[in-house]
Design a protein around this motif. Structure first.
Motif, PDB file in Angstrom:
ATOM      1  N   ILE A 124      45.038  47.570  56.202  1.00  0.00           N
ATOM      2  CA  ILE A 124      44.203  46.425  56.571  1.00  0.00           C
ATOM      3  C   ILE A 124      44.533  45.175  55.751  1.00  0.00           C
ATOM      4  O   ILE A 124      44.680  44.078  56.307  1.00  0.00           O
ATOM      5  N   PRO A 125      44.641  45.270  54.408  1.00  0.00           N
ATOM      6  CA  PRO A 125      44.959  44.043  53.645  1.00  0.00           C
ATOM      7  C   PRO A 125      46.267  43.387  54.072  1.00  0.00           C
ATOM      8  O   PRO A 125      46.385  42.161  54.031  1.00  0.00           O
ATOM      9  N   TRP A 126      47.248  44.198  54.477  1.00  0.00           N
ATOM     10  CA  TRP A 126      48.541  43.629  54.853  1.00  0.00           C
ATOM     11  C   TRP A 126      48.493  42.965  56.223  1.00  0.00           C
ATOM     12  O   TRP A 126      49.148  41.929  56.444  1.00  0.00           O
ATOM     13  N   VAL A 127      47.748  43.529  57.159  1.00  0.00           N
ATOM     14  CA  VAL A 127      47.726  42.983  58.515  1.00  0.00           C
ATOM     15  C   VAL A 127      46.753  41.818  58.658  1.00  0.00           C
ATOM     16  O   VAL A 127      46.837  41.068  59.632  1.00  0.00           O
ATOM     17  N   LEU A 128      45.835  41.660  57.706  1.00  0.00           N
ATOM     18  CA  LEU A 128      44.935  40.513  57.768  1.00  0.00           C
ATOM     19  C   LEU A 128      45.725  39.215  57.600  1.00  0.00           C
ATOM     20  O   LEU A 128      46.689  39.157  56.835  1.00  0.00           O
ATOM     21  N   PRO A 129      45.350  38.149  58.297  1.00  0.00           N
ATOM     22  CA  PRO A 129      45.997  36.850  58.057  1.00  0.00           C
ATOM     23  C   PRO A 129      45.871  36.441  56.587  1.00  0.00           C
ATOM     24  O   PRO A 129      44.862  36.730  55.941  1.00  0.00           O
ATOM     25  N   ARG A 130      46.880  35.778  56.082  1.00  0.00           N
ATOM     26  CA  ARG A 130      46.910  35.446  54.661  1.00  0.00           C
ATOM     27  C   ARG A 130      45.715  34.597  54.239  1.00  0.00           C
ATOM     28  O   ARG A 130      45.112  34.834  53.193  1.00  0.00           O
ATOM     29  N   VAL A 131      45.395  33.604  55.052  1.00  0.00           N
ATOM     30  CA  VAL A 131      44.297  32.706  54.698  1.00  0.00           C
ATOM     31  C   VAL A 131      42.969  33.461  54.689  1.00  0.00           C
ATOM     32  O   VAL A 131      42.108  33.219  53.834  1.00  0.00           O
ATOM     33  N   VAL A 132      42.796  34.387  55.614  1.00  0.00           N
ATOM     34  CA  VAL A 132      41.566  35.178  55.654  1.00  0.00           C
ATOM     35  C   VAL A 132      41.435  36.022  54.393  1.00  0.00           C
ATOM     36  O   VAL A 132      40.375  36.064  53.747  1.00  0.00           O
ATOM     37  N   GLY A 133      42.518  36.721  54.021  1.00  0.00           N
ATOM     38  CA  GLY A 133      42.484  37.530  52.814  1.00  0.00           C
ATOM     39  C   GLY A 133      42.207  36.697  51.580  1.00  0.00           C
ATOM     40  O   GLY A 133      41.409  37.080  50.707  1.00  0.00           O
ATOM     41  N   ALA A 134      42.857  35.533  51.467  1.00  0.00           N
ATOM     42  CA  ALA A 134      42.633  34.663  50.313  1.00  0.00           C
ATOM     43  C   ALA A 134      41.202  34.136  50.285  1.00  0.00           C
ATOM     44  O   ALA A 134      40.587  34.032  49.215  1.00  0.00           O
ATOM     45  N   SER A 135      40.639  33.829  51.453  1.00  0.00           N
ATOM     46  CA  SER A 135      39.252  33.339  51.517  1.00  0.00           C
ATOM     47  C   SER A 135      38.265  34.412  51.088  1.00  0.00           C
ATOM     48  O   SER A 135      37.251  34.125  50.432  1.00  0.00           O
ATOM     49  N   ILE A 136      38.541  35.668  51.436  1.00  0.00           N
ATOM     50  CA  ILE A 136      37.682  36.775  51.014  1.00  0.00           C
ATOM     51  C   ILE A 136      37.640  36.857  49.493  1.00  0.00           C
ATOM     52  O   ILE A 136      36.564  36.964  48.880  1.00  0.00           O
ATOM     53  N   TRP A 137      38.813  36.794  48.857  1.00  0.00           N
ATOM     54  CA  TRP A 137      38.858  36.881  47.397  1.00  0.00           C
ATOM     55  C   TRP A 137      38.277  35.643  46.732  1.00  0.00           C
ATOM     56  O   TRP A 137      37.691  35.729  45.654  1.00  0.00           O
ATOM     57  N   GLN A 138      38.422  34.492  47.370  1.00  0.00           N
ATOM     58  CA  GLN A 138      37.802  33.282  46.829  1.00  0.00           C
ATOM     59  C   GLN A 138      36.284  33.432  46.789  1.00  0.00           C
ATOM     60  O   GLN A 138      35.628  33.059  45.806  1.00  0.00           O
ATOM     61  N   PHE A 139      35.716  33.996  47.841  1.00  0.00           N
ATOM     62  CA  PHE A 139      34.275  34.222  47.880  1.00  0.00           C
ATOM     63  C   PHE A 139      33.854  35.271  46.852  1.00  0.00           C
ATOM     64  O   PHE A 139      32.839  35.116  46.172  1.00  0.00           O
ATOM     65  N   MET A 140      34.640  36.323  46.708  1.00  0.00           N
ATOM     66  CA  MET A 140      34.294  37.400  45.776  1.00  0.00           C
ATOM     67  C   MET A 140      34.336  36.937  44.324  1.00  0.00           C
ATOM     68  O   MET A 140      33.577  37.417  43.485  1.00  0.00           O
ATOM     69  N   PHE A 141      35.222  35.997  44.017  1.00  0.00           N
ATOM     70  CA  PHE A 141      35.330  35.488  42.654  1.00  0.00           C
ATOM     71  C   PHE A 141      34.500  34.224  42.440  1.00  0.00           C
ATOM     72  O   PHE A 141      34.652  33.567  41.412  1.00  0.00           O
ATOM     73  N   GLY A 142      33.649  33.889  43.403  1.00  0.00           N
ATOM     74  CA  GLY A 142      32.814  32.707  43.254  1.00  0.00           C
ATOM     75  C   GLY A 142      31.886  32.812  42.065  1.00  0.00           C
ATOM     76  O   GLY A 142      31.633  33.897  41.527  1.00  0.00           O
ATOM     77  N   GLY A 143      31.361  31.670  41.610  1.00  0.00           N
ATOM     78  CA  GLY A 143      30.537  31.620  40.397  1.00  0.00           C
ATOM     79  C   GLY A 143      29.330  32.528  40.414  1.00  0.00           C
ATOM     80  O   GLY A 143      29.402  33.711  40.099  1.00  0.00           O
ATOM     81  N   SER A 144      28.178  32.025  40.810  1.00  0.00           N
ATOM     82  CA  SER A 144      26.942  32.819  40.772  1.00  0.00           C
ATOM     83  C   SER A 144      26.754  33.657  42.029  1.00  0.00           C
ATOM     84  O   SER A 144      25.869  34.514  42.071  1.00  0.00           O
ATOM     85  N   GLN A 145      27.557  33.429  43.056  1.00  0.00           N
ATOM     86  CA  GLN A 145      27.401  34.154  44.306  1.00  0.00           C
ATOM     87  C   GLN A 145      28.467  35.229  44.514  1.00  0.00           C
ATOM     88  O   GLN A 145      28.344  36.040  45.417  1.00  0.00           O
ATOM     89  N   GLY A 146      29.496  35.237  43.693  1.00  0.00           N
ATOM     90  CA  GLY A 146      30.578  36.184  43.876  1.00  0.00           C
ATOM     91  C   GLY A 146      30.204  37.587  43.437  1.00  0.00           C
ATOM     92  O   GLY A 146      29.526  37.788  42.422  1.00  0.00           O
ATOM     93  N   ILE A 147      30.676  38.564  44.183  1.00  0.00           N
ATOM     94  CA  ILE A 147      30.338  39.956  43.884  1.00  0.00           C
ATOM     95  C   ILE A 147      31.014  40.430  42.597  1.00  0.00           C
ATOM     96  O   ILE A 147      30.485  41.307  41.902  1.00  0.00           O
ATOM     97  N   ILE A 148      32.157  39.850  42.233  1.00  0.00           N
ATOM     98  CA  ILE A 148      32.841  40.265  41.012  1.00  0.00           C
ATOM     99  C   ILE A 148      31.993  39.947  39.794  1.00  0.00           C
ATOM    100  O   ILE A 148      31.800  40.786  38.902  1.00  0.00           O
ATOM    101  N   ASN A 149      31.464  38.728  39.738  1.00  0.00           N
ATOM    102  CA  ASN A 149      30.591  38.352  38.627  1.00  0.00           C
ATOM    103  C   ASN A 149      29.361  39.230  38.567  1.00  0.00           C
ATOM    104  O   ASN A 149      28.931  39.665  37.496  1.00  0.00           O
ATOM    105  N   GLU A 150      28.783  39.504  39.731  1.00  0.00           N
ATOM    106  CA  GLU A 150      27.571  40.318  39.782  1.00  0.00           C
ATOM    107  C   GLU A 150      27.838  41.724  39.259  1.00  0.00           C
ATOM    108  O   GLU A 150      27.043  42.278  38.477  1.00  0.00           O
ATOM    109  N   LEU A 151      28.972  42.311  39.669  1.00  0.00           N
ATOM    110  CA  LEU A 151      29.310  43.661  39.199  1.00  0.00           C
ATOM    111  C   LEU A 151      29.543  43.688  37.695  1.00  0.00           C
ATOM    112  O   LEU A 151      29.074  44.606  36.993  1.00  0.00           O
ATOM    113  N   LEU A 152      30.241  42.684  37.178  1.00  0.00           N
ATOM    114  CA  LEU A 152      30.521  42.649  35.740  1.00  0.00           C
ATOM    115  C   LEU A 152      29.245  42.480  34.929  1.00  0.00           C
ATOM    116  O   LEU A 152      29.098  43.073  33.852  1.00  0.00           O
TER     117      LEU A 152
END
Length: 308
Positions: A124-152
């Motif tokens: 799935i990560p490989w077949v997803l369009p590049r911009v879509v995949g990058a946008s997903i990670w941009q959202f996940m690494f977002g400041g107070s709303q990103g899931i990465i920050n929340e998990l950490l």
């Protein structure tokens, strides 16, 4: 007279005055023309522009400055930072994607339950369009709303939210993680197909001779996969060196140039700063690096073809 005979006669009449040494190249003339127009001419134009101080918005006012753009690449601390970022991006990202992809391919080869479903999910990560995949990670690494920050924060790793994409120390690492996520499935697929191509009788013979699993891996698996792994490794390097979308979507190379790599720097120099001359010089540097890796890729590929 049939149409084919008429065409043959016309061709012979047209080409009868052409020397035989030149005539043999006529069938490939259309391809050579396309290569010249779409490949050789842009390269020549970039080389020519690299010797000028040229503004994208005023190309007619270009000023010849010789090797000044190349001297700036040699002396500029900003460009040195970009080149260091490119090295980290390529080495860390490629190595991590290869290791993770190899482990994923190995697990898929072990015939575990639901491997067919897992194989589809892995891609799935490989077949997803590049911009879509990058946008997903941009959202996940977002400041107070990103899931990465929340998990950490929930795990107690950090005490408060960190704006990673806006940090000069950390901004390069989120795109690297996103790039690993995208490329590991490709290497997993390469690993899986390579493992499936190894004759099982080799392992059976090795086990009968008392070979340990590590010895089977070292003396059978790796030698049988070495060329596929080498090709995959070189493809990873070539892909990562010219990768643009992951960084541009997530950070646009900022803050400053803290997450800029060479392709991002070329784009920003040409289309944000409008400095076509320096962008062309940087493009020549990228072209030479890609040319070197492409040469070794072709060498490995021809060696593989020679052994088949």
């Amino acid at each position: 007279m049939s149409y084919s005979k008429q065409a043959k006669t016309s061709y012979e009449n047209i080409t009868e005055q052409i020397p035989e040494g030149v005539k043999v190249y006529l069938p490939i003339l259309p391809v050579m023309t396309l290569v010249g127009v779409f490949i050789l001419y842009p390269i020549a134009q970039a080389i020519y522009s690299s010797f000028f101080n040229k503004d994208l918005l005023a190309p007619s006012e270009a000023e010849f400055i010789g090797l000044a753009n190349y001297a700036e690449i040699w002396t500029s601390a900003t460009i040195h930072q970009v080149l260091w970022n490119t090295l980290v991006w390529v080495v860390v990202g490629s190595f991590a994607a290869i290791v993770l992809g190899f482990l994923m391919g190995w697990l898929l080869h072990e015939k575990l339950p639901y491997t067919s479903v897992a194989s589809a999910i892995v891609l799935i990560p490989w077949v997803l369009p590049r911009v879509v995949g990058a946008s997903i990670w941009q959202f996940m690494f977002g400041g107070s709303q990103g899931i990465i920050n929340e998990l950490l924060v929930q795990m107690g790793v950090i005490d408060e939210y960190i704006v990673m994409l806006g940090s000069t120390e950390l901004s390069l690492w989120p795109p690297i993680i996103g790039m690993i996520w995208r490329l590991a499935p490709l290497f997993a697929l390469l690993t899986l197909t390579s493992l499936q191509g190894i004759d099982e009788h080799l392992y059976e013979a090795a086990r009968m001779d008392g070979a340990t699993p590590w010895e089977q891996f070292r003396y059978i698996t790796i030698p049988m996969m070495r060329y596929n792994l080498a090709i995959g490794f070189l493809l990873m390097l070539i892909y990562n060196i010219r990768n643009f979308s992951m960084i541009w979507v997530m950070t646009k190379g900022g803050p400053g140039v803290s997450s800029s790599t060479l392709p991002v720097m070329i784009y920003r120099t040409a289309f944000v700063d409008f400095d076509v001359g320096l962008a062309s010089a940087l493009s020549m540097l990228l072209f030479v690096v890609l040319l070197v890796f492409s040469y070794y890729y072709i060498q490995v590929y021809e060696q593989v073809q020679g052994e088949i």
